[in-house]
Design a protein around this motif. Structure first.
Motif, mmCIF file in Angstrom:
data_model
loop_
_atom_site.group_PDB
_atom_site.id
_atom_site.type_symbol
_atom_site.label_atom_id
_atom_site.label_comp_id
_atom_site.label_asym_id
_atom_site.label_seq_id
_atom_site.Cartn_x
_atom_site.Cartn_y
_atom_site.Cartn_z
ATOM 1 N N LEU A 1 0.830 -1.197 0.000
ATOM 2 C CA LEU A 1 0.000 0.000 0.000
ATOM 3 C C LEU A 1 0.870 1.254 0.000
ATOM 4 C CD1 LEU A 1 -2.910 1.033 0.115
ATOM 5 C CD2 LEU A 1 -2.738 1.016 2.615
ATOM 6 N N LEU B 1 -8.829 1.747 6.500
ATOM 7 C CA LEU B 1 -7.528 1.135 6.740
ATOM 8 C C LEU B 1 -7.081 1.214 8.193
ATOM 9 C CD1 LEU B 1 -5.705 2.505 3.567
ATOM 10 C CD2 LEU B 1 -6.601 0.205 3.926
ATOM 11 N N VAL C 1 -6.073 -3.055 -2.561
ATOM 12 C CA VAL C 1 -6.629 -3.356 -1.240
ATOM 13 C C VAL C 1 -7.626 -4.505 -1.333
ATOM 14 C CG1 VAL C 1 -8.035 -2.458 0.650
ATOM 15 C CG2 VAL C 1 -6.271 -1.014 -0.383
#
Length: 342
Positions: free
Chosen positions: A99, A115, A177
């Motif tokens: 990420l 997140l 993600v």
């Protein structure tokens, strides 16, 4: 080694400071940069403690940059530390590394609400390894505090997050993600070592000794049956419906089946798909009193149309599951048939 431990602590504190700073802009990106530095410094300290030089070699000799040894980056440290093992802690670090690489040149504050769990778990995992390896004197808990919250109202930004992520420069991050989470086994995805998710419950002190802290963390494995029952009831009362990252690209069941069949080696029918959501318990049964109680990483209830929609993460999970004959049988109780046979 001492310098590495100090660097680890300072970077971890800077990561928390960046995340907890009031305002919405860029908090996750700043946290990721600093937590990666913290983890890298910690692993270097671990290797120095083991009398192992965490330096790259080329042609049998240590590589150098401007005269200094070229140290292993975090990905290399993780690879060597865990070897063939893939616990939730490792998956958490690998997720954050990927990420960090994705958003390094992007400004995506809309990702922050979704997140939090991975960010919090990474911080707790780091302190656990730090204390376990070097002792409690290096614990960060005395230097940190639970972040203050101004409101009990769910901020509207959470509801706008998915819409904001529809812009083109966010698509690759969103896909990363979803794909990463979708490919994780359920044991890792639900582990607090991978993603740390808790509920804030108001606590009223009814005696002087309990008035020193307004937040209390309860270890599930040490709680009594009565305490667990009470917590479960509280969870039901205050549970917040999570907003999936890609709710602009939710899929109908037929579209899910089409995408699965485009990648899986075995034929997947609508019935097989129904078997899958029942097997993984991603949504309630048809006609349930509370149809909205879904695992929103994979499925959400569409109130307007009274049906269910699915995420790309669910497609990835199904493709992985239906690509293995043994798992196909476990889910459907039927023998899989190859696509090429028809």
């Amino acid at each position: 080694m001492k310098d590495n431990l100090e660097k680890c602590q300072l970077a971890a504190i800077a990561a928390v400071e960046a995340y907890n700073r009031p305002g919405r802009s860029f908090r996750t990106a700043q946290f990721l940069v600093m937590i990666v530095i913290a983890w890298t410094a910690l692993f270097h300290a671990v290797y120095y403690r083991r009398n192992v030089k965490p330096w790259y070699k080329k042609n049998g000799r240590f590589e150098r940059i401007d005269g200094d040894p070229k140290h292993w980056d975090l990905a290399e440290c993780v690879k060597r530390f865990y070897g063939a093992n893939h616990p939730a802690e490792r998956k958490n670090i690998e997720f954050l590394i990927g990420l960090r690489n994705k958003i390094e040149h992007r400004h995506l504050p809309e990702l922050d609400p979704s997140l939090y769990g991975e960010c919090q778990a990474s911080l707790l995992n780091l302190e656990e390894l730090l204390v376990h390896t070097f002792g409690s004197k290096y614990a960060l808990q005395e230097q940190l505090a639970v972040s203050l919250q101004f409101s009990t109202v769910v901020p509207p930004e959470k509801k706008k997050a998915a819409r904001a992520l529809a812009v083109s420069n966010a698509r690759s991050v969103k896909e990363y993600v979803e794909t990463f989470r979708g490919n994780l086994p359920s044991t890792v995805l639900s582990s607090m070592k991978y993603s740390y998710n808790v509920y804030l419950v108001p606590k009223v002190a009814n005696r002087q000794s309990a008035a020193d802290a307004s937040v209390e963390f309860v270890k599930v494995d040490e709680a009594s049956e009565e305490e667990l029952l009470r917590l479960e009831r509280l969870n039901v009362l205050i549970r917040e419906k999570k907003i999936p990252i890609a709710n602009l690209e939710l899929l109908k069941p037929g579209d899910v089946v089409t995408r699965i069949n485009a990648s899986a080696p075995f034929i997947v029918s609508q019935n097989a798909h129904s078997d899958a959501w029942r097997y993984y318990k991603v949504r309630p049964k048809t006609g349930a009193k509370k149809p909205e109680q879904c695992d929103t990483a994979f499925c959400v209830y569409d109130e307007a149309h009274k049906d269910y929609l699915y995420t790309q993460a669910w497609v990835s999970r199904c493709i992985e599951a239906f690509s293995r004959a043994e798992t196909f049988r476990q889910i459907t109780s039927r023998e899989p048939k190859l696509q090429d046979d028809f």
